[in-house]
Design a protein around this motif. Structure first.
Motif, PDB file in Angstrom:
ATOM      1  N   ASN A   1     -52.614 -80.953-104.453  1.00 16.55           N
ATOM      2  CA  ASN A   1     -52.278 -81.954-105.464  1.00 16.55           C
ATOM      3  C   ASN A   1     -50.931 -82.615-105.204  1.00 16.55           C
ATOM      4  N   ALA A   2     -50.055 -81.905-104.510  1.00 18.30           N
ATOM      5  CA  ALA A   2     -48.666 -82.356-104.380  1.00 18.30           C
ATOM      6  C   ALA A   2     -48.306 -82.829-102.980  1.00 18.30           C
ATOM      7  N   VAL A   3     -49.283 -83.251-102.192  1.00 18.75           N
ATOM      8  CA  VAL A   3     -49.005 -83.717-100.812  1.00 18.75           C
ATOM      9  C   VAL A   3     -47.940 -84.820-100.781  1.00 18.75           C
ATOM     10  N   PRO A   4     -47.933 -85.788-101.734  1.00 18.23           N
ATOM     11  CA  PRO A   4     -46.909 -86.845-101.681  1.00 18.23           C
ATOM     12  C   PRO A   4     -45.476 -86.337-101.810  1.00 18.23           C
ATOM     13  N   ASN A   5     -45.288 -85.104-102.277  1.00 19.41           N
ATOM     14  CA  ASN A   5     -43.932 -84.570-102.436  1.00 19.41           C
ATOM     15  C   ASN A   5     -43.360 -84.010-101.138  1.00 19.41           C
ATOM     16  N   PHE A   6     -44.167 -83.926-100.083  1.00 14.72           N
ATOM     17  CA  PHE A   6     -43.711 -83.349 -98.818  1.00 14.72           C
ATOM     18  C   PHE A   6     -43.014 -84.392 -97.943  1.00 14.72           C
ATOM     19  N   LYS A   7     -42.120 -83.906 -97.111  1.00  7.62           N
ATOM     20  CA  LYS A   7     -41.506 -84.773 -96.106  1.00  7.62           C
ATOM     21  C   LYS A   7     -42.555 -85.128 -95.052  1.00  7.62           C
ATOM     22  N   GLU A   8     -42.341 -86.240 -94.359  1.00 10.32           N
ATOM     23  CA  GLU A   8     -43.273 -86.669 -93.321  1.00 10.32           C
ATOM     24  C   GLU A   8     -43.182 -85.765 -92.091  1.00 10.32           C
ATOM     25  N   PRO A   9     -44.318 -85.504 -91.397  1.00 12.48           N
ATOM     26  CA  PRO A   9     -45.685 -85.902 -91.760  1.00 12.48           C
ATOM     27  C   PRO A   9     -46.190 -85.046 -92.926  1.00 12.48           C
TER      28      PRO A   9
END
Length: 608
Positions: A237-245
């Protein structure tokens, strides 16, 4: 000013929008903030299995070993499945997005609604369990469980309002402290067992015949053990909160979480069996294991302190995932758009505050009794598990990408096991999980109602080519007056600026006051028309509303607008507001819902 200073002291200085990139999480911080719920369930998952088996007796406790193996198989299937979901849907949303994209709108709403409620339960269960661990070490605090739990929710809410990275920095230490504490507990316990320091007669031998055991009871124990798997979906659910990639980092974090969870769960389950631990209402299983391994010394209190911390801070998984899921639902217009707004610290503060309030209500309603919430909490997770895996099956069948057969088989296994667990829950614990059959349809109905409202609103607000706007020939302004004062004079002067016709309206309770007002008005404002209304029942609203309704009908019939201008004075001190302006507030609320009436307020500010 005081409120602003207090707010800044509690949650920190506001952050600029361009600082959003700095709020992304590294893998180590994300592991702490997103896996705390899953890891903390080790503290009560094995205990739930033993509670069910204890209804038969100590002789049935050997079944906890094969049940634990079954839970680990399910964990493996879920980790592999959600790893695929992360790569397939790198924008996050987890079960809601997968189900809605592949199984249809209602399937997505069932998944989204289940998870929203589940995150509220996550906070309530985690904090209540943490409070139980604390009061196990300090029994004199047991009577204050509810108050302690509510204060802890408030503390975590404030911590999350300070921002994702700041809360992650604080939470990383307790999470890793808990992992180290349980690894030490498992290692020392196993060392004592292998060196013969623990008697072999504390537990029943595996394979011992158990009179009265049934498949129904074993399935119930297995479903109880599955509560240790709650929180596994939070990373997706929280993938957008991670740094790239982001997708790669999220997938690696998920695998790390699964490995740690498997090790800790296996250790606690085995030690509980070998030491013959029997669940007690006043002391947790982890507390009993720590006491048996170390005695009541520093290590015992270290483990209990770390357990209490992780259980309380496991609530942070809910605070991390709930706002992001709410953003997805709000983007699709299923819940209020206020959940899309970022707060001062760039977090979705409306979602955070809503989650905190709902969790406190739940803790108070259930008096902090976690065992009443855990079955409902677990079934709320496995419904989205089942839907998300089924959605991925449909996706692979429709798209057939490279290696789709393997991906399909992984999700098929996950879907079948998750569905089996859901069926087991409803079969063996129906008396505890039946509320889901009530609140889920209600939530979905509310989702549809909200979306219908937003769509109807958009249709009415949309400017259509070729459609002419209404043209008005003038503005009639009605000013309700309570007497001849500076407030009224200020309002009338403004009314003459915005309206070509101004009418003052006075409500009299008797003929004498009506006559006096008319005489004073002729001397004071002879150029402005005064209409006096009599109210035999001493009501202001009834005669005013009738007059305004008639005036609105007449004005609109003549292609003119009607504005009701309400005089209002603003006191110097906020607390003084409750002493004034009650009639104007009631009138404003009434008029806001009337058709063809414009409502405006002219403030007059006091200086002392």
């Amino acid at each position: 000013m005081r409120y602003s200073l207090m707010k800044k002291a509690l949650i920190g200085r506001p952050l600029k929008t361009r600082e959003l990139g700095e709020q992304k999480l590294s893998k180590l911080k994300a592991l702490a903030i997103l896996s705390s719920d899953a890891l903390s369930s080790v503290a009560y998952g094995p205990e739930q299995v033993l509670i069910v088996l204890s209804t038969i007796g100590l002789v049935a406790f050997w079944y906890s070993i094969p049940i634990g193996v079954g839970v680990l198989v399910l964990l493996t299937a879920l980790i592999l499945s959600y790893r695929q979901i992360i790569h397939a849907y790198p924008r996050g949303g987890g079960a809601y997005i997968v189900s809605r994209s592949n199984l249809g709108e209602n399937a997505g709403l069932i998944a989204g609604g289940s998870l929203l409620v589940d995150y509220i339960l996550t906070v309530a269960v985690s904090v209540s369990a943490g409070t139980d661990a604390l009061t196990s070490a300090f029994p004199e605090l047991h009577q204050h469980n509810v108050i302690i739990a509510c204060l802890l929710v408030v503390l975590i809410t404030i911590l999350n309002l300070r921002g994702v990275t700041e809360s992650a920095s604080v939470l990383a230490y307790p999470v890793y402290l808990f992992v180290v504490a349980l690894l030490i507990l498992s290692a020392v316990g196993l060392w004592k067992i292998t060196t013969g320091q623990v008697p072999a007669d504390l537990h029943p031998t595996i394979g011992t015949a158990v009179p009265g055991i049934s498949l129904f009871l074993l399935l119930r124990a297995f479903s109880s053990g599955c509560s240790a798997l709650t929180g596994v979906e939070a990373v997706s659910n929280a993938v957008p909160n991670f740094k790239e990639p982001a997708a790669k980092n999220a997938a690696n974090t998920l695998v790390m979480m699964g490995v740690i969870l498997a090790i800790l769960f296996s250790g606690i389950m085995f030690l509980a069996y070998w030491f013959g631990i029997v669940p007690k209402a006043e002391e947790t299983v982890v507390s009993q294991i720590a006491s048996a391994v170390f005695g009541r010394n520093f290590m015992y209190y270290f483990i209990q302190g770390a357990t209490a911390l992780i259980l309380v801070l496991a609530a942070n998984t809910g605070f991390s995932a709930f706002p992001l899921l709410a953003v997805n639902l709000a983007t699709d217009k299923y819940i209020p758009r206020m959940f899309l707004i970022r707060g001062d610290r760039l977090g979705y503060s409306n979602g955070i505050v809503t989650l905190g309030i709902m969790s406190i209500i739940l803790i108070v309603a259930f008096s902090g009794q976690t065992e009443q919430l855990i079955p409902l909490y677990a079934v709320g997770v496995f419904i989205p598990f089942t839907l998300s895996q089924s959605g991925m099956i449909v996706k692979w069948v429709n798209e057939k990408p490279s290696g789709w057969a393997y991906k399909l088989s992984v999700n098929l296994v996950g879907a079948l096991i998750s569905l089996t667990v859901v069926i087991i829950f409803f079969t063996t614990k129906f008396t505890q999980v039946w509320p889901v059959l009530i609140f889920l349809p209600i939530i979905i109905w509310m989702f549809h109602r909200i979306k219908n409202h937003y769509e109807a609103t958009g249709e009415q607000l949309r400017i259509k080519p070729g459609e002419e706007a209404l043209q008005f020939k003038g503005n009639v302004v009605i000013v309700p007056v309570a007497g001849i004062t500076k407030v009224v004079e200020n309002s009338l002067n403004y009314a003459q600026l915005v309206g070509d016709t101004v009418i003052a309206v006075y409500v009299a309770f008797d003929r004498e006051s009506e006559k006096q007002m008319e005489e004073k008005w002729k001397k004071w404002k002879p150029n402005i028309r005064l209409v006096t209304l009599q109210s035999q029942y001493r009501s202001l609203m009834r005669p005013l509303s009738r007059f305004i309704d008639l005036a609105a009908e007449k004005a609109n019939g003549n292609d003119r607008t009607l504005t009701v201008l309400i005089p209002q004075f603003i006191t110097k001190k906020r607390w003084q507001d409750i002493l004034h302006n009650q009639s104007s507030l009631r009138l404003r609320v009434y008029l806001l819902y009337q058709k063809n009436v414009i409502v405006t307020t002219v403030p007059y500010r006091f200086k002392k």
